[in-house]
Design a protein around this motif. Structure first.
Motif, PDB file in Angstrom:
ATOM      1  N   LEU A 110      -3.109  16.786  -1.299  1.00 29.47           N
ATOM      2  CA  LEU A 110      -3.612  16.875  -2.676  1.00 29.47           C
ATOM      3  C   LEU A 110      -3.560  18.299  -3.220  1.00 29.47           C
ATOM      4  O   LEU A 110      -3.208  18.519  -4.375  1.00 29.47           O
ATOM      5  N   ALA A 111      -3.947  19.266  -2.382  1.00 31.60           N
ATOM      6  CA  ALA A 111      -3.986  20.677  -2.786  1.00 31.60           C
ATOM      7  C   ALA A 111      -4.019  21.499  -1.506  1.00 31.60           C
ATOM      8  O   ALA A 111      -4.255  20.947  -0.429  1.00 31.60           O
ATOM      9  N   PRO A 112      -3.796  22.814  -1.571  1.00 33.99           N
ATOM     10  CA  PRO A 112      -3.846  23.623  -0.348  1.00 33.99           C
ATOM     11  C   PRO A 112      -5.163  23.408   0.414  1.00 33.99           C
ATOM     12  O   PRO A 112      -6.247  23.578  -0.158  1.00 33.99           O
ATOM     13  N   GLY A 113      -5.049  22.970   1.663  1.00 38.63           N
ATOM     14  CA  GLY A 113      -6.235  22.743   2.491  1.00 38.63           C
ATOM     15  C   GLY A 113      -6.970  21.457   2.208  1.00 38.63           C
ATOM     16  O   GLY A 113      -8.019  21.196   2.803  1.00 38.63           O
ATOM     17  N   ILE A 114      -6.467  20.634   1.297  1.00 33.40           N
ATOM     18  CA  ILE A 114      -7.147  19.362   0.984  1.00 33.40           C
ATOM     19  C   ILE A 114      -6.168  18.196   1.165  1.00 33.40           C
ATOM     20  O   ILE A 114      -5.177  18.086   0.444  1.00 33.40           O
ATOM     21  N   ASP A 115      -6.454  17.378   2.152  1.00 34.36           N
ATOM     22  CA  ASP A 115      -5.619  16.218   2.445  1.00 34.36           C
ATOM     23  C   ASP A 115      -6.438  14.941   2.364  1.00 34.36           C
ATOM     24  O   ASP A 115      -7.641  14.941   2.597  1.00 34.36           O
ATOM     25  N   LEU A 116      -5.747  13.868   2.036  1.00 31.60           N
ATOM     26  CA  LEU A 116      -6.367  12.551   1.946  1.00 31.60           C
ATOM     27  C   LEU A 116      -5.611  11.622   2.895  1.00 31.60           C
ATOM     28  O   LEU A 116      -4.389  11.533   2.818  1.00 31.60           O
ATOM     29  N   ASP A 117      -6.314  10.997   3.825  1.00 34.54           N
ATOM     30  CA  ASP A 117      -5.698   9.999   4.696  1.00 34.54           C
ATOM     31  C   ASP A 117      -5.959   8.625   4.108  1.00 34.54           C
ATOM     32  O   ASP A 117      -7.113   8.246   3.915  1.00 34.54           O
ATOM     33  N   VAL A 118      -4.889   7.895   3.819  1.00 37.19           N
ATOM     34  CA  VAL A 118      -5.022   6.534   3.279  1.00 37.19           C
ATOM     35  C   VAL A 118      -4.542   5.584   4.371  1.00 37.19           C
ATOM     36  O   VAL A 118      -3.428   5.732   4.886  1.00 37.19           O
ATOM     37  N   SER A 119      -5.374   4.620   4.743  1.00 37.17           N
ATOM     38  CA  SER A 119      -4.995   3.750   5.853  1.00 37.17           C
ATOM     39  C   SER A 119      -5.446   2.318   5.628  1.00 37.17           C
ATOM     40  O   SER A 119      -6.297   2.037   4.787  1.00 37.17           O
ATOM     41  N   LEU A 120      -4.858   1.442   6.419  1.00 32.84           N
ATOM     42  CA  LEU A 120      -5.351   0.071   6.518  1.00 32.84           C
ATOM     43  C   LEU A 120      -6.542   0.081   7.472  1.00 32.84           C
ATOM     44  O   LEU A 120      -6.631   0.962   8.332  1.00 32.84           O
ATOM     45  N   PRO A 121      -7.444  -0.900   7.359  1.00 30.18           N
ATOM     46  CA  PRO A 121      -8.452  -1.067   8.409  1.00 30.18           C
ATOM     47  C   PRO A 121      -7.722  -1.277   9.742  1.00 30.18           C
ATOM     48  O   PRO A 121      -6.667  -1.906   9.768  1.00 30.18           O
ATOM     49  N   ARG A 122      -8.258  -0.723  10.844  1.00 34.36           N
ATOM     50  CA  ARG A 122      -7.541  -0.802  12.109  1.00 34.36           C
ATOM     51  C   ARG A 122      -8.452  -1.248  13.236  1.00 34.36           C
ATOM     52  O   ARG A 122      -9.654  -1.050  13.194  1.00 34.36           O
ATOM     53  N   SER A 123      -7.829  -1.826  14.237  1.00 33.19           N
ATOM     54  CA  SER A 123      -8.550  -2.112  15.471  1.00 33.19           C
ATOM     55  C   SER A 123      -7.780  -1.445  16.612  1.00 33.19           C
ATOM     56  O   SER A 123      -6.564  -1.314  16.554  1.00 33.19           O
ATOM     57  N   ASP A 124      -8.509  -0.987  17.625  1.00 30.17           N
ATOM     58  CA  ASP A 124      -7.903  -0.317  18.783  1.00 30.17           C
ATOM     59  C   ASP A 124      -8.055  -1.194  20.005  1.00 30.17           C
ATOM     60  O   ASP A 124      -9.062  -1.874  20.164  1.00 30.17           O
ATOM     61  N   LEU A 134       0.836  -1.202   0.000  1.00 29.44           N
ATOM     62  CA  LEU A 134       0.000   0.000   0.000  1.00 29.44           C
ATOM     63  C   LEU A 134       0.874   1.256   0.000  1.00 29.44           C
ATOM     64  O   LEU A 134       0.643   2.191  -0.769  1.00 29.44           O
ATOM     65  N   GLU A 135       1.893   1.253   0.841  1.00 30.15           N
ATOM     66  CA  GLU A 135       2.785   2.419   0.923  1.00 30.15           C
ATOM     67  C   GLU A 135       3.488   2.663  -0.418  1.00 30.15           C
ATOM     68  O   GLU A 135       3.575   3.800  -0.892  1.00 30.15           O
ATOM     69  N   ALA A 136       3.948   1.584  -1.053  1.00 23.30           N
ATOM     70  CA  ALA A 136       4.615   1.705  -2.353  1.00 23.30           C
ATOM     71  C   ALA A 136       3.652   2.262  -3.410  1.00 23.30           C
ATOM     72  O   ALA A 136       4.014   3.142  -4.206  1.00 23.30           O
ATOM     73  N   LEU A 137       2.417   1.770  -3.404  1.00 24.46           N
ATOM     74  CA  LEU A 137       1.412   2.225  -4.377  1.00 24.46           C
ATOM     75  C   LEU A 137       1.102   3.708  -4.215  1.00 24.46           C
ATOM     76  O   LEU A 137       1.089   4.463  -5.185  1.00 24.46           O
ATOM     77  N   VAL A 138       0.849   4.104  -2.969  1.00 29.28           N
ATOM     78  CA  VAL A 138       0.452   5.497  -2.697  1.00 29.28           C
ATOM     79  C   VAL A 138       1.605   6.448  -3.007  1.00 29.28           C
ATOM     80  O   VAL A 138       1.408   7.514  -3.595  1.00 29.28           O
ATOM     81  N   ASN A 149       3.038  12.014   3.401  1.00 30.39           N
ATOM     82  CA  ASN A 149       3.645  12.154   4.718  1.00 30.39           C
ATOM     83  C   ASN A 149       3.324  10.877   5.484  1.00 30.39           C
ATOM     84  O   ASN A 149       2.166  10.594   5.773  1.00 30.39           O
ATOM     85  N   ALA A 150       4.362  10.112   5.801  1.00 27.36           N
ATOM     86  CA  ALA A 150       4.150   8.793   6.437  1.00 27.36           C
ATOM     87  C   ALA A 150       4.181   8.895   7.962  1.00 27.36           C
ATOM     88  O   ALA A 150       4.624   7.986   8.643  1.00 27.36           O
ATOM     89  N   VAL A 151       3.685  10.030   8.497  1.00 29.69           N
ATOM     90  CA  VAL A 151       3.755  10.277   9.945  1.00 29.69           C
ATOM     91  C   VAL A 151       3.050   9.190  10.757  1.00 29.69           C
ATOM     92  O   VAL A 151       3.468   8.841  11.838  1.00 29.69           O
ATOM     93  N   GLY A 152       1.970   8.622  10.225  1.00 27.96           N
ATOM     94  CA  GLY A 152       1.244   7.585  10.961  1.00 27.96           C
ATOM     95  C   GLY A 152       1.542   6.184  10.462  1.00 27.96           C
ATOM     96  O   GLY A 152       0.770   5.257  10.689  1.00 27.96           O
ATOM     97  N   LEU A 165      -1.222   6.898   5.944  1.00 29.90           N
ATOM     98  CA  LEU A 165      -0.410   7.766   5.091  1.00 29.90           C
ATOM     99  C   LEU A 165      -1.224   9.019   4.784  1.00 29.90           C
ATOM    100  O   LEU A 165      -2.393   8.929   4.391  1.00 29.90           O
ATOM    101  N   LYS A 166      -0.637  10.192   4.994  1.00 24.99           N
ATOM    102  CA  LYS A 166      -1.305  11.456   4.697  1.00 24.99           C
ATOM    103  C   LYS A 166      -0.856  11.943   3.327  1.00 24.99           C
ATOM    104  O   LYS A 166       0.331  12.086   3.087  1.00 24.99           O
ATOM    105  N   VAL A 167      -1.804  12.166   2.435  1.00 23.13           N
ATOM    106  CA  VAL A 167      -1.486  12.635   1.087  1.00 23.13           C
ATOM    107  C   VAL A 167      -1.985  14.069   0.947  1.00 23.13           C
ATOM    108  O   VAL A 167      -3.172  14.353   1.146  1.00 23.13           O
TER     109      VAL A 167
END
Length: 201
Positions: A63-77, A37-41, A50-53, A59-61
Motif C-alpha cells: 500500500l505504501a512504504p512499510g505498509i502491507d496488506l495481506d489478503v487471504s482466504l480463510p485457511r485450515s492447517d 478474489l485474485e482478479a478483484l484484488v 505480490n502473489a507469492v502465497g 495475496l500481499k498488497v
C-alpha cells in the motif's frame, strides 16, 4: 448462503483494541472463490500485488512504504512434517470463522473485525483474555504442532505485557522438554528474538 464478507483479522485487531500502533493488516475474505478474489484484488491495486502465497490463497498488497496488506482466504492447517514449515495449508472460501480462527496461536490473535459495521468476532474468548492481559492457546490439541509458538509466546508476553495462562505455559514446557525447538530454522528464531529485544521489558 455464504454472502461475501471481508474481515480484518489477527494482530491488527488485537493491537487496535489495545490502542497500539500497527502497520501490517491482514484481511480474510469469506464467500469469494480464489480466482475471483485474485482478479478483484489485482484490479483494485494494479501493480501492487505480490502473489507469492497464491498457492494457499494469500495475496500481499503493497500500500505504501512499510505498509502491507495481506489478503487471504480463510485457511485450515494440517501437520505434515517437522518444524514451522511442516504444514499443509488449505484455503477454503466456505470455511466458517470459528473454524478458520482455530488455526491461530493465541485467543487474542484469533479476533476479527468487520470494517463495514465495526462488529468484533470472537469465537475463542479472545476479548476476555485481552481484558485480563492473558495469553492463552486457542486449541490445546493443535497448539503444540508449531514449535515457533514457544518463541512467539515469550515475545508477545514481553511486548504486550501479558501473562501466560498456566495451561498454555504447561504446553510450552512440554514442547521444550520434547526438544521441539531443534526443528526451527535459525532465521525464524532470530526474527522472534529481534521482536523480543524490542520489548519494553
Amino acid at each position: 448462503d455464504h454472502p461475501p464478507r471481508a474481515l480484518l483479522v489477527g494482530g491488527y485487531v488485537r493491537d487496535a483494541l489495545l490502542g497500539r500502533e500497527t502497520t501490517d493488516a491482514d484481511v480474510e475474505v469469506y464467500g469469494v472463490p480464489r480466482d475471483r478474489l485474485e482478479a478483484l484484488v489485482t484490479r483494485m491495486f494494479p501493480g501492487r500485488v505480490n502473489a507469492v502465497g497464491r498457492s494457499f490463497g494469500v495475496l500481499k498488497v503493497h500500500l505504501a512504504p512499510g505498509i502491507d496488506l495481506d489478503v487471504s482466504l480463510p485457511r485450515s492447517d494440517s501437520k505434515t512434517g517437522a518444524g514451522h514449515r511442516g504444514f499443509a495449508v488449505q484455503g477454503d472460501p466456505l470455511l466458517d470463522f470459528a473454524e478458520a480462527s482455530r488455526r491461530r496461536d493465541f485467543t487474542v490473535n484469533a479476533l476479527a473485525c468487520d470494517p463495514l459495521n465495526g462488529e468484533i468476532l470472537d469465537a475463542h474468548g479472545g476479548l476476555d483474555d485481552l481484558s485480563r492481559r492473558r495469553l492463552r492457546a486457542v486449541d490445546p490439541r493443535t497448539f503444540p504442532e508449531d514449535p515457533l509458538r514457544v518463541w512467539r509466546a515469550f515475545q508477545f508476553a514481553a511486548r504486550l505485557d501479558f501473562r501466560l495462562d498456566p495451561d498454555t505455559l504447561q504446553l510450552l514446557q512440554v514442547m521444550v522438554g520434547r526438544g521441539d525447538l531443534a526443528e526451527l530454522s535459525k532465521e525464524r528464531v532470530t526474527d522472534e528474538i529481534k521482536k523480543l529485544l524490542g520489548a519494553a521489558r
